[in-house]
Structures are given as structure tokens and as C-alpha cells.
Design a protein around this motif. Sequence first.
Motif, PDB file in Angstrom:
ATOM      1  N   LYS A  25      90.619  68.045  42.441  1.00 54.44           N
ATOM      2  CA  LYS A  25      89.996  67.035  43.279  1.00 54.44           C
ATOM      3  C   LYS A  25      88.597  66.708  42.750  1.00 54.44           C
ATOM      4  O   LYS A  25      87.855  67.616  42.368  1.00 54.44           O
ATOM      5  N   PRO A  26      88.218  65.422  42.730  1.00 50.59           N
ATOM      6  CA  PRO A  26      86.860  65.056  42.283  1.00 50.59           C
ATOM      7  C   PRO A  26      85.805  65.682  43.181  1.00 50.59           C
ATOM      8  O   PRO A  26      86.064  66.017  44.331  1.00 50.59           O
ATOM      9  N   GLU A  27      84.614  65.843  42.636  1.00 52.12           N
ATOM     10  CA  GLU A  27      83.499  66.359  43.415  1.00 52.12           C
ATOM     11  C   GLU A  27      82.433  65.280  43.577  1.00 52.12           C
ATOM     12  O   GLU A  27      82.237  64.454  42.694  1.00 52.12           O
ATOM     13  N   TYR A  28      81.751  65.302  44.711  1.00 48.00           N
ATOM     14  CA  TYR A  28      80.668  64.360  44.935  1.00 48.00           C
ATOM     15  C   TYR A  28      79.450  64.768  44.095  1.00 48.00           C
ATOM     16  O   TYR A  28      79.161  65.955  43.939  1.00 48.00           O
ATOM     17  N   VAL A  29      78.757  63.756  43.552  1.00 50.30           N
ATOM     18  CA  VAL A  29      77.477  63.985  42.888  1.00 50.30           C
ATOM     19  C   VAL A  29      76.391  63.464  43.833  1.00 50.30           C
ATOM     20  O   VAL A  29      76.420  62.309  44.249  1.00 50.30           O
ATOM     21  N   LEU A  30      75.457  64.322  44.188  1.00 48.23           N
ATOM     22  CA  LEU A  30      74.417  63.980  45.148  1.00 48.23           C
ATOM     23  C   LEU A  30      73.135  63.620  44.417  1.00 48.23           C
ATOM     24  O   LEU A  30      72.557  64.449  43.709  1.00 48.23           O
ATOM     25  N   ILE A  31      72.689  62.382  44.580  1.00 46.54           N
ATOM     26  CA  ILE A  31      71.450  61.914  43.973  1.00 46.54           C
ATOM     27  C   ILE A  31      70.407  61.792  45.072  1.00 46.54           C
ATOM     28  O   ILE A  31      70.485  60.911  45.930  1.00 46.54           O
ATOM     29  N   ILE A  32      69.428  62.710  45.065  1.00 42.24           N
ATOM     30  CA  ILE A  32      68.400  62.744  46.101  1.00 42.24           C
ATOM     31  C   ILE A  32      67.096  62.210  45.521  1.00 42.24           C
ATOM     32  O   ILE A  32      66.515  62.815  44.619  1.00 42.24           O
ATOM     33  N   ASN A  33      66.659  61.048  46.020  1.00 43.55           N
ATOM     34  CA  ASN A  33      65.439  60.418  45.492  1.00 43.55           C
ATOM     35  C   ASN A  33      65.436  60.386  43.970  1.00 43.55           C
ATOM     36  O   ASN A  33      64.498  60.820  43.302  1.00 43.55           O
ATOM     37  N   ASN A  34      66.568  59.897  43.417  1.00 40.92           N
ATOM     38  CA  ASN A  34      66.722  59.670  41.984  1.00 40.92           C
ATOM     39  C   ASN A  34      66.829  60.939  41.144  1.00 40.92           C
ATOM     40  O   ASN A  34      66.678  60.886  39.916  1.00 40.92           O
ATOM     41  N   GLU A  35      67.119  62.078  41.775  1.00 38.41           N
ATOM     42  CA  GLU A  35      67.350  63.316  41.049  1.00 38.41           C
ATOM     43  C   GLU A  35      68.619  63.969  41.580  1.00 38.41           C
ATOM     44  O   GLU A  35      68.927  63.867  42.765  1.00 38.41           O
ATOM     45  N   ILE A  36      69.376  64.645  40.723  1.00 40.76           N
ATOM     46  CA  ILE A  36      70.572  65.339  41.177  1.00 40.76           C
ATOM     47  C   ILE A  36      70.183  66.505  42.073  1.00 40.76           C
ATOM     48  O   ILE A  36      69.306  67.306  41.730  1.00 40.76           O
ATOM     49  N   GLY A  37      70.811  66.582  43.232  1.00 37.51           N
ATOM     50  CA  GLY A  37      70.526  67.648  44.176  1.00 37.51           C
ATOM     51  C   GLY A  37      71.771  68.423  44.527  1.00 37.51           C
ATOM     52  O   GLY A  37      72.872  68.136  44.041  1.00 37.51           O
ATOM     53  N   THR A  38      71.617  69.392  45.376  1.00 41.28           N
ATOM     54  CA  THR A  38      72.725  70.227  45.817  1.00 41.28           C
ATOM     55  C   THR A  38      72.991  70.025  47.303  1.00 41.28           C
ATOM     56  O   THR A  38      72.157  69.464  48.020  1.00 41.28           O
ATOM     57  N   GLU A  78      82.863  55.961  42.847  1.00 40.36           N
ATOM     58  CA  GLU A  78      83.200  56.151  44.260  1.00 40.36           C
ATOM     59  C   GLU A  78      82.687  57.485  44.805  1.00 40.36           C
ATOM     60  O   GLU A  78      82.532  57.656  46.015  1.00 40.36           O
ATOM     61  N   PHE A  79      82.430  58.459  43.911  1.00 36.94           N
ATOM     62  CA  PHE A  79      82.082  59.808  44.349  1.00 36.94           C
ATOM     63  C   PHE A  79      80.606  60.142  44.140  1.00 36.94           C
ATOM     64  O   PHE A  79      80.229  61.301  44.100  1.00 36.94           O
ATOM     65  N   ILE A  80      79.798  59.119  44.006  1.00 36.00           N
ATOM     66  CA  ILE A  80      78.357  59.310  43.904  1.00 36.00           C
ATOM     67  C   ILE A  80      77.743  58.986  45.265  1.00 36.00           C
ATOM     68  O   ILE A  80      78.053  57.964  45.863  1.00 36.00           O
ATOM     69  N   ILE A  81      76.899  59.856  45.762  1.00 35.91           N
ATOM     70  CA  ILE A  81      76.223  59.633  47.035  1.00 35.91           C
ATOM     71  C   ILE A  81      74.719  59.552  46.779  1.00 35.91           C
ATOM     72  O   ILE A  81      74.125  60.485  46.236  1.00 35.91           O
ATOM     73  N   LEU A  82      74.131  58.420  47.135  1.00 32.59           N
ATOM     74  CA  LEU A  82      72.695  58.222  46.985  1.00 32.59           C
ATOM     75  C   LEU A  82      72.008  58.594  48.291  1.00 32.59           C
ATOM     76  O   LEU A  82      72.342  58.060  49.354  1.00 32.59           O
ATOM     77  N   ILE A  83      71.064  59.498  48.212  1.00 33.98           N
ATOM     78  CA  ILE A  83      70.370  59.990  49.402  1.00 33.98           C
ATOM     79  C   ILE A  83      68.878  59.721  49.259  1.00 33.98           C
ATOM     80  O   ILE A  83      68.273  60.088  48.243  1.00 33.98           O
TER      81      ILE A  83
END
Length: 261
Positions: A25-38, A78-83
Amino acid sequence: MKKLFFFVFIIITQSFYGQDKVTKKPEYVLIINNEIGTMADVEKYGADGYVKSMVKGVSESERNELVKKFGDKIGDKEFIILIEIFSEQEKIENDKKTAAQSEKSQKLVKEDEYILKLNEKAKDFTLKLIDGKEVKLSDLKGKVVLVNFWATWCAPCLMEFYDIPSKIIEPNKNTDFVFLAISSGESQEVVSKKVTKLRKDGIDFNYGIDSNGKIWNEFAKGSIPKNFLLDQDGVLRFMSTGNTPDNLDNIAAEIKKLLAK
């Protein structure tokens, strides 16, 4: 905001075709204020009320820009989340605004998104499958039918697809059960492109196209994914919205009950 935050991240068929092994299953990539986060970062920001906005999915051009910066850590758009996170001053102002609107917000009642109601019989429809075949609901009398509404841009829908083979299709492959995955409001070209990729990943269903939304409009409105479980007479016995952790398990249990009748 906290309730919205936790709800959003909680959301984080044998059919007419053969079923191959499903890839990871694909995993979401979390972009927090333009940086990859957890997820731990997001949970902390959410618990403290610092989450300003969360957007699931980006455009192809936005994804390409992220790839330039982060390389192969970035997956499908589709699996990128911008925060976006509040600054300290923004949070102070937002807390004041939230407090002022709290009482009014609590009185709001969510609009009913289900047009077809429990224990009502679904109207007959003819669904055109992606391979050119057609399926008429009335021809499936005597079978338990799970109607799923999805879209190529809907990450929760796609995440749900990766669990459906093991939880829904395989346990019911030798029974009178049919799964119909209906993409509503999208062109055949768009759906076909996504289906090609899904099938390469072993996600091989009865994919149908409802480009003008005619079938969808008889079942529901609002958000997706939505699932409608119909009994052997086409009567609605269970329905759900969203890809929550227990949703497919609940659907699987209901399918088992109906097949036992």
C-alpha cells in the motif's frame, strides 16, 4: 481544529476479473511548512492547535517541484499531504476566532449525504465497465452487491482499494457476491489511466464509469469514498463514508451476514 485533525488522519473486490497479488500500500508523504515531516510532528502540532491547514493531493507540477527538492522520497501526487502551521501570532488570533464561533458551530447539523436510505431498494441502473462490458443491477438479483463510489484524485479511496482484495474480495470469491467500483464524474480517459496503474499493482476490480453522475445522484452526495451494501433483492442494508480503520471490517461482517441468509 483538533477534531478535524484527528478525523482527517484516521482516514490516512473475486469479481468479474482475476485477482493478482497486491503490491505494498502507498504511504502518505507529509510536507510540513515545505519540509518533510513525520506523523509524530503532525500529532504534536495538532494536539497543540497549530495546524493551520491540511491539503491532500497536489498537482503534477507541484509534485515535480517537490521531487526536485526531496528526490525519490516523493511518491504519487495523490498521496502527498501539504500541512501549514500557524505562526505564534496567527495562533493567538485563530484561538480568539475559534472561541467566538464555538457556540454557533456546535449547533450546526451535518447535511445528510445519503439519498438512498437504509431498507430502501436501489433504483435499477446499467453500469459501463472500463473494459466495455455492461452490468445491470437488476441482473444481479440473488447476489449481494457492494457498490463503491470513488475517484482517481481521492487518496482515501485509493488507500481503501489496497485493502479491499484481502478483506472483501478473497473471503467472498466463491460466493454470490459482486463488487462494483464506480468512478463518478470523471471521463473514461482519466479513469482508464488510473485503472491501468491500479491493475499493475494487483488491484483488479469491476471498474465502472459514471461520467455524468447519474448513478451517483441516486445514491448520495458529498464526500467519498462511499460504500453501499445491497442484499439479494437490491435493498440497502449497510452504508458508510470514508476510509476509517474499521470500515472494511464492518462491511465484511455485513456481507457475511447477508450471504448466510
